[in-house]
Design a protein around this motif. Structure first.
Motif, mmCIF file in Angstrom:
data_model
loop_
_atom_site.group_PDB
_atom_site.id
_atom_site.type_symbol
_atom_site.label_atom_id
_atom_site.label_comp_id
_atom_site.label_asym_id
_atom_site.label_seq_id
_atom_site.Cartn_x
_atom_site.Cartn_y
_atom_site.Cartn_z
ATOM 1 N N LEU A 39 39.737 -85.467 38.725
ATOM 2 C CA LEU A 39 40.473 -84.496 38.133
ATOM 3 C C LEU A 39 39.495 -83.273 37.879
ATOM 4 N N LEU A 40 39.634 -82.168 38.289
ATOM 5 C CA LEU A 40 38.571 -81.069 37.729
ATOM 6 C C LEU A 40 39.319 -80.077 36.833
ATOM 7 N N ASN A 41 38.387 -79.729 35.876
ATOM 8 C CA ASN A 41 38.818 -78.455 34.981
ATOM 9 C C ASN A 41 39.068 -77.334 35.342
ATOM 10 N N ASP A 42 39.942 -76.680 34.823
ATOM 11 C CA ASP A 42 40.281 -75.141 35.104
ATOM 12 C C ASP A 42 40.431 -74.514 33.666
ATOM 13 N N ASP A 43 40.507 -72.885 33.763
ATOM 14 C CA ASP A 43 40.931 -72.367 32.520
ATOM 15 C C ASP A 43 42.519 -72.382 32.260
ATOM 16 N N LEU B 244 45.343 -76.497 39.085
ATOM 17 C CA LEU B 244 44.708 -78.062 38.889
ATOM 18 C C LEU B 244 44.218 -78.466 40.191
ATOM 19 N N MET C 128 42.401 -86.480 29.988
ATOM 20 C CA MET C 128 42.671 -85.067 30.204
ATOM 21 C C MET C 128 41.362 -84.267 29.263
ATOM 22 N N VAL D 293 48.502 -81.611 32.617
ATOM 23 C CA VAL D 293 47.620 -82.647 33.031
ATOM 24 C C VAL D 293 47.818 -84.109 32.626
ATOM 25 N N VAL E 77 38.170 -84.439 30.903
ATOM 26 C CA VAL E 77 38.128 -83.482 31.962
ATOM 27 C C VAL E 77 37.962 -81.994 31.346
ATOM 28 N N HIS E 78 38.415 -81.656 30.275
ATOM 29 C CA HIS E 78 38.570 -80.359 29.505
ATOM 30 C C HIS E 78 37.068 -80.076 29.254
ATOM 31 N N THR F 256 45.537 -74.390 33.688
ATOM 32 C CA THR F 256 46.398 -75.609 33.524
ATOM 33 C C THR F 256 46.500 -75.705 32.382
ATOM 34 N N PRO F 257 47.893 -75.895 31.862
ATOM 35 C CA PRO F 257 47.935 -76.371 30.407
ATOM 36 C C PRO F 257 47.572 -77.889 30.230
ATOM 37 N N MET F 258 47.164 -78.197 29.171
ATOM 38 C CA MET F 258 46.821 -79.529 28.901
ATOM 39 C C MET F 258 47.853 -80.551 28.946
HETATM 40 N N1 TYC Z 1 41.015 -76.503 30.474
HETATM 41 C C1 TYC Z 1 42.690 -76.511 30.514
HETATM 42 C C2 TYC Z 1 42.978 -75.777 29.253
HETATM 43 O O1 TYC Z 1 42.096 -75.404 28.310
HETATM 44 C C3 TYC Z 1 43.198 -77.863 30.367
HETATM 45 C C4 TYC Z 1 42.866 -78.882 31.509
HETATM 46 C C5 TYC Z 1 42.459 -80.085 31.453
HETATM 47 C C6 TYC Z 1 42.860 -78.261 32.807
HETATM 48 C C7 TYC Z 1 42.184 -80.852 32.453
HETATM 49 C C8 TYC Z 1 42.707 -79.031 34.007
HETATM 50 O O2 TYC Z 1 42.185 -81.269 35.050
HETATM 51 C C9 TYC Z 1 42.424 -80.356 33.963
HETATM 52 N N2 TYC Z 1 44.394 -75.456 29.582
#
Ligand code: TYC
Length: 144
Positions: free
Chosen positions: A70-74, A137, A100, A81, A103-104, A76-78
């Protein structure tokens, strides 16, 4: 602690059997002397055995395995995930929360290791589920 993520999944004990055929060209070293050959008849004829010997060896090989990540992004809600990890990877809530967070914090984590077909299915399920919920995500796979 966070790099425990890749250890939490049991490896699938999928094996497949591959036949590997090995040929030995013994006759090239010790050509067989057939009576027809010695008397000067057609050297390629039925009486002249080329002497090619073959042996078949069978052995089991493990299938190639793929890491699903899984990749992080800003955006997608925790909680989303965490839900994905519970739903598609059979992890309990605390394992899912831990991965999770990995990844975060680190940008990505391995969430499981699978044969090619299963890895492809997991990636497709996660990507489709995220798209349907309009979250960016990303889930990818990579050969181990
Ligand atoms: N970074 C996201 C946030 O702060 C949370 C997140 C975690 C998103 C893991 C993607 O694979 C993920 N809401």
């Amino acid at each position: 602690m966070h790099n425990r993520a890749h250890l939490t999944f049991p490896r699938r004990k999928l094996h497949y059997i591959q036949l590997i055929k090995v040929e030995w060209l013994l006759a090239r070293i010790m050509p067989l002397q057939s009576s027809g050959g010695q008397k000067g008849s057609d050297p390629g004829g039925p009486g002249n055995d080329s002497g090619l010997l073959t042996k078949t060896v069978t052995r089991t090989q493990r299938p190639p395995l793929y890491k699903v990540m899984l990749l992080n992004d800003d955006f997608t809600p925790m909680e989303f995930v965490v839900h994905v990890l519970e739903r598609f990877f059979g992890l309990n809530h605390s394992q899912s929360f831990e991965i999770m967070l990995t990844v975060h914090k680190k940008g990505l984590a391995v969430v499981g290791v699978f044969s090619a077909e299963i890895a492809e299915t997991k990636v497709a399920q996660v990507m489709d589920f995220a798209r349907r919920h309009q979250h960016p995500l990303q889930c990818t796979m990579e050969k181990e």
